[in-house]
Design an enzyme around this catalytic site. Structure first.
Site, short mmCIF file in Angstrom:
data_model
loop_
_atom_site.label_atom_id
_atom_site.label_comp_id
_atom_site.label_asym_id
_atom_site.label_seq_id
_atom_site.Cartn_x
_atom_site.Cartn_y
_atom_site.Cartn_z
N LYS A 138 -24.42 17.57 -2.29
CA LYS A 138 -25.90 17.12 -2.44
C LYS A 138 -26.21 16.69 -3.97
O LYS A 138 -27.04 16.99 -4.81
CB LYS A 138 -26.92 17.98 -2.13
CG LYS A 138 -26.94 18.29 -0.49
CD LYS A 138 -28.17 19.40 -0.19
CE LYS A 138 -28.09 19.80 1.30
NZ LYS A 138 -26.92 20.68 1.66
O1 LIG Z 1 -31.04 18.87 5.98
C1 LIG Z 1 -30.03 19.55 5.85
C2 LIG Z 1 -29.12 19.54 4.79
C3 LIG Z 1 -28.15 20.12 4.59
N1 LIG Z 1 -28.00 21.29 5.36
C4 LIG Z 1 -26.91 22.33 5.26
O2 LIG Z 1 -26.35 22.40 6.60
C5 LIG Z 1 -25.88 23.93 6.86
C6 LIG Z 1 -26.35 24.37 7.78
O3 LIG Z 1 -26.25 25.75 8.08
P1 LIG Z 1 -26.88 26.66 9.38
O4 LIG Z 1 -26.14 28.17 9.19
O5 LIG Z 1 -26.12 26.04 10.61
O6 LIG Z 1 -28.28 26.40 9.44
C7 LIG Z 1 -25.99 24.56 5.43
O7 LIG Z 1 -24.86 24.53 4.78
C8 LIG Z 1 -27.27 23.88 4.90
O8 LIG Z 1 -27.26 23.81 3.39
C9 LIG Z 1 -29.06 21.76 6.36
O9 LIG Z 1 -29.22 22.86 6.80
N2 LIG Z 1 -30.09 20.95 6.33
#
Ligand SMILES: O=c1ccn([C@@H]2O[C@H](COP(=O)(O)O)[C@@H](O)[C@H]2O)c(=O)[nH]1
Length: 265
Positions: free
Chosen positions: A93
């Site tokens: 990001k």
């Molecule tokens: O909008 C967003 C952008 C990035 N993320 C990232 O994806 C993973 C989600 O993790 P989970 O454990 O599956 O919830 C994490 O690295 C977030 O920083 C997001 O969730 N939403």
């Protein structure tokens, strides 16, 4: 061949659009790995061995690696994933003024794709866009509850800000290497965006631990079959209570998600 060609090949090869999120939280790594030199790398290696057959991509989030051992762990992890022919998308990001963001773009020397923040405008992500062979996923409508605070603000034209971001990304896609990040927690926004930018692949986080809509993630996340649906904690910590066998549970979780998503492809 650009990133999305490689991703398309990978999706076809493993019949999967699953992105396995490598958010190697040191506080959740099994205890027996903590005395290793690089516990996050030891953990990721086992996760990759167990999940690669089901992974269209790996998505380490930089937040879990931003210390000296973390960067070493990340580099080893990326090289190991590449050894299994799996592309790696670094969820970093990033974006900044030109002089600074040129340094950030060096992150793409190792990774195949990256997430960037559009808030500072085109020049702040230009060094990423210029890497023709690398993928650039721009935050558009994020999955967190506060995502609407700014992203859904209505502009004078009546369109929400996230739609303007999508329109700009379509323009910035001169090298065919741009995708959008759109959360599975906003199925309506996913649908709107797919209609608006039919050719841009999406990275769709938020299925799994965040409870997003897996069907919408697949139906609207893919552009001509290409896109990624990510789960991090739901896969890598599926075996948290399984001691030494934590990796088997992760492999099963990745397979389950692949099969579930494939129902909608
Ligand atoms: O909008 C967003 C952008 C990035 N993320 C990232 O994806 C993973 C989600 O993790 P989970 O454990 O599956 O919830 C994490 O690295 C977030 O920083 C997001 O969730 N939403």
């Amino acid at each position: 061949m650009g990133f999305f060609d490689d991703l398309s090949d990978r999706i076809e090869k493993v019949d999967s659009v699953v992105s396995v999120g490598l958010d190697a939280d040191i506080d959740r790594i099994p205890e027996h790995l903590l005395d290793r030199g690089l516990p996050r790398w030891a953990f990721n290696r086992r996760i990759i061995d167990a999940t690669h057959e089901h992974a269209a991509a790996y998505k380490p989030n930089a937040a879990f690696y931003e210390d000296e051992d973390g960067w070493r762990s990340l580099r080893e992890t990326i090289a190991y994933a590449h050894g299994k022919d799996v592309p790696v998308l670094l969820d970093a990001k990033r974006a900044d003024i030109g002089n600074t963001t040129r340094q950030y773009a060096n992150l793409l020397d190792d990774a195949d794709a990256i997430t960037v923040n559009p808030y500072m405008g085109r020049d702040s992500i230009q060094p990423f866009l210029a890497r023709e062979d690398k993928g650039v996923f721009v935050l558009c409508r994020t999955s967190n509850p506060g995502g609407a605070d700014l992203q859904s603000l209505e502009l004078e034209s009546g369109e929400p800000l996230y739609e303007r971001v999508a329109a700009l990304c379509d323009l910035w896609n001169e090298n065919g290497n741009v995708g959008l990040v759109v959360g599975a927690t906003g199925p309506q926004e996913l649908e709107n965006l797919r209609e608006q930018v039919p050719d841009l692949p999406f990275l769709v986080p938020g299925v799994g631990a965040q409870g997003g809509d897996a069907e919408a993630a697949v139906e609207y996340g893919l552009a001509d079959g290409v896109g990624l649906v990510n789960s991090s904690r739901g896969i890598i910590f599926a075996g948290e209570d399984h001691g030494e066998d934590f990796d088997k549970a992760a492999g099963q979780a990745a397979k389950r998600l692949k099969n579930r998503l494939n129902q909608y492809r």
